[in-house]
Scaffold this active site. Structure first.
Site, PDB file in Angstrom:
ATOM      1  N   GLU A  90       0.823  -1.195   0.000  1.00 54.45           N
ATOM      2  CA  GLU A  90       0.000   0.000   0.000  1.00 54.45           C
ATOM      3  C   GLU A  90       0.864   1.255   0.000  1.00 54.45           C
ATOM      4  OE1 GLU A  90      -3.874  -1.602   2.374  1.00 54.45           O
ATOM      5  OE2 GLU A  90      -2.154  -0.959   3.531  1.00 54.45           O
ATOM      6  N   CYS A 104       3.298   8.524   1.012  1.00 56.80           N
ATOM      7  CA  CYS A 104       3.830   7.612   2.015  1.00 56.80           C
ATOM      8  C   CYS A 104       4.091   6.273   1.335  1.00 56.80           C
ATOM      9  CB  CYS A 104       2.795   7.476   3.131  1.00 56.80           C
ATOM     10  SG  CYS A 104       3.239   6.289   4.381  1.00 56.80           S
ATOM     11  N   CYS A 111       6.370  -6.832   7.627  1.00 54.26           N
ATOM     12  CA  CYS A 111       7.511  -6.312   8.394  1.00 54.26           C
ATOM     13  C   CYS A 111       7.896  -7.357   9.418  1.00 54.26           C
ATOM     14  CB  CYS A 111       7.119  -5.024   9.112  1.00 54.26           C
ATOM     15  SG  CYS A 111       8.497  -4.268  10.029  1.00 54.26           S
ATOM     16  N   CYS A 115       6.439  -4.957  16.030  1.00 51.61           N
ATOM     17  CA  CYS A 115       5.933  -4.026  17.053  1.00 51.61           C
ATOM     18  C   CYS A 115       4.484  -4.408  17.392  1.00 51.61           C
ATOM     19  CB  CYS A 115       6.005  -2.590  16.548  1.00 51.61           C
ATOM     20  SG  CYS A 115       7.681  -2.108  16.105  1.00 51.61           S
ATOM     21  N   CYS A 118       1.314  -2.458  15.923  1.00 51.92           N
ATOM     22  CA  CYS A 118       1.308  -2.108  14.495  1.00 51.92           C
ATOM     23  C   CYS A 118       0.683  -3.227  13.664  1.00 51.92           C
ATOM     24  CB  CYS A 118       2.752  -1.862  14.042  1.00 51.92           C
ATOM     25  SG  CYS A 118       2.930  -1.680  12.262  1.00 51.92           S
ATOM     26  N   GLY A 158       6.488  -1.819   6.411  1.00 51.75           N
ATOM     27  CA  GLY A 158       7.866  -2.292   6.454  1.00 51.75           C
ATOM     28  C   GLY A 158       8.831  -1.361   7.141  1.00 51.75           C
ATOM     29  N   SER A 190      11.565   7.022   8.185  1.00 49.06           N
ATOM     30  CA  SER A 190      11.162   6.683   9.555  1.00 49.06           C
ATOM     31  C   SER A 190      11.656   5.283   9.884  1.00 49.06           C
ATOM     32  CB  SER A 190       9.639   6.745   9.663  1.00 49.06           C
ATOM     33  OG  SER A 190       9.225   6.292  10.934  1.00 49.06           O
ATOM     34  N   LEU A 214      10.192   6.272  18.542  1.00 50.01           N
ATOM     35  CA  LEU A 214      10.699   6.135  19.915  1.00 50.01           C
ATOM     36  C   LEU A 214       9.685   5.358  20.769  1.00 50.01           C
ATOM     37  CD1 LEU A 214      12.916   6.977  21.975  1.00 50.01           C
ATOM     38  CD2 LEU A 214      11.622   9.081  22.358  1.00 50.01           C
ATOM     39  N   CYS A 334      -1.369   5.591  10.059  1.00 49.17           N
ATOM     40  CA  CYS A 334      -0.164   4.913  10.536  1.00 49.17           C
ATOM     41  C   CYS A 334      -0.486   3.592  11.194  1.00 49.17           C
ATOM     42  CB  CYS A 334       0.514   5.741  11.611  1.00 49.17           C
ATOM     43  SG  CYS A 334       0.921   7.337  11.065  1.00 49.17           S
TER      44      CYS A 334
HETATM   45  N1  SAH Z   1       8.877   0.886  10.169  1.00 52.99           N
HETATM   46  C1  SAH Z   1       9.046   2.272  10.287  1.00 52.99           C
HETATM   47  C2  SAH Z   1       8.147   3.067   9.380  1.00 52.99           C
HETATM   48  C3  SAH Z   1       6.701   2.627   9.232  1.00 52.99           C
HETATM   49  S1  SAH Z   1       5.589   2.871  10.513  1.00 52.99           S
HETATM   50  C4  SAH Z   1       8.893   2.727  11.728  1.00 52.99           C
HETATM   51  O1  SAH Z   1       8.436   1.950  12.543  1.00 52.99           O
HETATM   52  O2  SAH Z   1       9.268   3.864  12.019  1.00 52.99           O
HETATM   53  C5  SAH Z   1       5.190   4.591  10.560  1.00 52.99           C
HETATM   54  C6  SAH Z   1       4.824   5.069  11.967  1.00 52.99           C
HETATM   55  O3  SAH Z   1       3.521   4.603  12.372  1.00 52.99           O
HETATM   56  C7  SAH Z   1       5.786   4.585  13.023  1.00 52.99           C
HETATM   57  O4  SAH Z   1       6.156   5.608  13.894  1.00 52.99           O
HETATM   58  C8  SAH Z   1       4.970   3.538  13.715  1.00 52.99           C
HETATM   59  O5  SAH Z   1       5.428   3.273  14.989  1.00 52.99           O
HETATM   60  C9  SAH Z   1       3.590   4.162  13.698  1.00 52.99           C
HETATM   61  N2  SAH Z   1       2.519   3.210  14.031  1.00 52.99           N
HETATM   62  C10 SAH Z   1       2.531   1.866  13.936  1.00 52.99           C
HETATM   63  N3  SAH Z   1       1.372   1.344  14.380  1.00 52.99           N
HETATM   64  C11 SAH Z   1       0.595   2.365  14.764  1.00 52.99           C
HETATM   65  C12 SAH Z   1      -0.728   2.469  15.303  1.00 52.99           C
HETATM   66  N4  SAH Z   1      -1.483   1.397  15.515  1.00 52.99           N
HETATM   67  N5  SAH Z   1      -1.196   3.695  15.584  1.00 52.99           N
HETATM   68  C13 SAH Z   1      -0.455   4.800  15.336  1.00 52.99           C
HETATM   69  N6  SAH Z   1       0.777   4.765  14.833  1.00 52.99           N
HETATM   70  C14 SAH Z   1       1.318   3.566  14.550  1.00 52.99           C
HETATM   71 FE1  SF4 Z   2       7.541  -2.612  11.317  1.00 52.02          FE
HETATM   72 FE2  SF4 Z   2       7.422   0.042  11.793  1.00 52.02          FE
HETATM   73 FE3  SF4 Z   2       5.267  -1.547  12.165  1.00 52.02          FE
HETATM   74 FE4  SF4 Z   2       7.341  -1.709  13.828  1.00 52.02          FE
HETATM   75  S1  SF4 Z   2       6.000   0.073  13.515  1.00 52.02           S
HETATM   76  S2  SF4 Z   2       6.238  -3.443  12.929  1.00 52.02           S
HETATM   77  S3  SF4 Z   2       9.035  -1.388  12.443  1.00 52.02           S
HETATM   78  S4  SF4 Z   2       6.265  -1.134  10.239  1.00 52.02           S
END
Ligand code: SAH
Ligand code: SF4
Length: 342
Positions: A90, A104, A111, A115, A118, A158, A190, A214, A334
Site C-alpha cells: 500500500e 507515504c 515487516c 511491534c 502495528c 515495512g 522513519s 521512539l 499509521c
Molecule cells: N517501520 C518504520 C516506518 C513505518 S511505521 C517505523 O516503525 O518507524 C510509521 C509510523 O507509524 C511509526 O512511527 C509507527 O510506529 C507508527 N505506528 C505503527 N502502528 C501504529 C498504530 N497502531 N497507531 C499509530 N501509529 C502507529
Molecule cells: Fe515494522 Fe514500523 Fe510496524 Fe514496527 S512500527 S512493525 S518497524 S512497520
C-alpha cells in the site's frame, strides 16, 4: 531482462556505454522515465526506432497492477498495488496545507520487526521490495494525480532500514536531478532504530530527514512493545543519532504512539525530557490507531490527556505536535497498512 527502474543513473550510464551507446543517452532515457513517466520504450520519442527496439530487448519498465484506490473523508488516497509475484503493498497520497502533497511509501511486504501495536507488524513478513517497487510507488502516484513534486515519507509498510540497499538506492533515484528531482529536504525516513544500518546511513545519505519511532524513552518499556529494542537498545540508537550531521535549521523527529497507561505517565514524561534535552528535536505524538489485528490489549490515550502531556513538554520549551492521522476511515493511517482491500 534488466529492471530499469531499479537502476541509478550512473548504473544505467555504465550499462549503456558498455553496449556502445553515447553517454548522454542514459540521461535522456532517465528523464523520459522520471519526468515524462513513460511506461514503454516507444514513448521515448527522441530515440530512433531501432534503439527503442534494442532497449526493449534488454530492459523492462516495472509496472504494478492497481487493485484498488480508496479516498478517505479527509482526502487521503490509499492505493493497493499488486506486485508481479502477487504480493500486495500500500501507498498513500496525503493532501497537506497550501496545496502540497505527501506520498507515504512502503519498503517491504509486511515487516519482521513485530511491534505489538502495528498492524503491519502483526501480519508478519513476506519480502523486501525491490528498488523499482519502491520508486514506482512515487512515480505512479505523481503521474496518476498530475503532480510534479511531493514530499515523500518512508512510513508505509515495512522497516526501511531492514531493506537497506534498496531503500537507499530508491532515495538516490528520487533525488537525482534527472530522476524525480525531489530534494533531500522533502524526504523523510522513519525507522524503529536499527543501529548498524543507521551507522551506514550516516555515510550514505547524511542529509535526509530522519524520524525515529521512539514510543518510549524507558528501555524496558520499549522492549515490551518493540522487540527490536532488545537487539538494538534505544541508548545505542540515540548515540548514533547524536552524531548525525543535522543542519542547523533541522530537527530530528521522535515519533510517539500514545498508548493508554503504557507510555503516557509522569515517569514517561520525565524520561522523554531526558532524551529530548540531548537533541535538537521535535516530538510527533500519534494517537494510537486501533485495528482488529492489534486486538484490544492497547487503547489510545484520551485526547485530553494527550493534550496535557504535550503541554507539559511545551512548557519546558520542547517542540511537540499531535498528529491527526489522516485516512483512518479507510485504514490508511499509521500502523493500519495491512493490505485489506478496504
Ligand atoms: N517501520 C518504520 C516506518 C513505518 S511505521 C517505523 O516503525 O518507524 C510509521 C509510523 O507509524 C511509526 O512511527 C509507527 O510506529 C507508527 N505506528 C505503527 N502502528 C501504529 C498504530 N497502531 N497507531 C499509530 N501509529 C502507529
Ligand atoms: Fe515494522 Fe514500523 Fe510496524 Fe514496527 S512500527 S512493525 S518497524 S512497520
Amino acid at each position: 531482462m534488466i529492471d530499469i527502474l531499479s537502476l541509478e543513473l550512473g548504473e544505467l550510464e555504465e550499462i549503456l556505454t558498455s553496449k556502445g551507446y553515447e553517454r548522454y543517452r542514459a540521461k535522456q532515457i532517465f528523464s523520459f522515465l522520471y519526468k515524462q513517466k513513460v511506461y514503454d520504450f516507444d514513448s521515448i520519442t527522441v530515440l530512433k526506432k531501432e534503439t527503442r527496439k534494442e532497449l526493449k530487448e534488454e530492459f523492462f519498465i516495472y509496472q504494478f497492477r492497481v487493485k484498488s484506490v480508496a479516498i478517505g473523508s479527509d482526502g487521503a488516497k490509499k492505493y493497493l498495488f499488486e506486485l508481479m509475484d502477487g504480493s500486495l503493498i500500500e501507498s498513500v497520497l496525503i493532501p497537506m496545507e497550501r496545496n502540497r502533497f505527501t506520498i507515504c511509501v512502503s519498503t517491504q511486504a509486511g515487516c519482521r520487526m513485530g511491534c505489538k501495536f502495528c498492524a503491519t507488524g502483526r501480519m508478519g513478513f513476506k519480502r523486501n521490495l525491490t528498488t523499482s517497487e519502491i520508486v514506482e510507488q512515487v512515480r505512479f502516484i505523481l503521474k496518476d494525480n498530475g503532480l510534479k513534486i511531493a514530499n515523500v515519507v518512508y512510513m508505509g509498510m515495512g522497516e526501511p532500514l531492514d531493506n537497506y540497499d534498496n531503500t537507499v538506492k530508491s532515495i538516490r533515484i528520487l533525488m537525482d536531478e534527472y530522476g524525480l528531482g525531489i530534494s533531500k529536504r522533502r524526504i523523510t525516513l522513519s525507522t524503529c532504530g536499527i543501529t548498524p544500518a543507521l551507522v551506514r546511513l550516516k555515510k550514505d545519505l547524511p542529509h535526509i530527514n530522519l524520524a525515529l519511532s521512539l514510543h518510549s524513552a524507558i528501555s524496558e518499556k520499549r522492549s515490551l512493545i518493540m522487540p527490536v529494542n532488545k537487539e538494538y537498545p534505544i541508548d545505542e540508537v540515540l548515540k548514533v543519532l547524536k552524531d548525525f550531521p543535522i543542519p542547523r535549521r533541522k530537527r530530528i523527529t521522535f515519533e510517539y504512539v500514545m498508548i493508554k497507561g503504557l507510555n503516557d505517565t509522569k515517569e514517561d514524561i520525565r524520561a522523554l525530557i531526558r532524551v529530548m534535552s540531548r537533541f535538537k528535536s521535535k516530538l510527533n505524538i500519534i494517537p494510537l490507531n486501533k485495528h482488529d489485528l492489534i486486538g484490544t490489549k492497547f487503547e489510545p490515550t484520551p485526547i485530553e490527556d494527550i493534550e496535557k502531556f504535550a503541554q507539559t513538554l511545551r512548557d519546558r520549551g520542547f517542540f511537540v505536535t499531535i498528529r491527526k492521522s489522516k485516512g483512518s476511515d479507510i485504514n490508511a493511517a499509521c500502523g493500519m497498512l495491512a493490505t485489506r482491500a478496504s
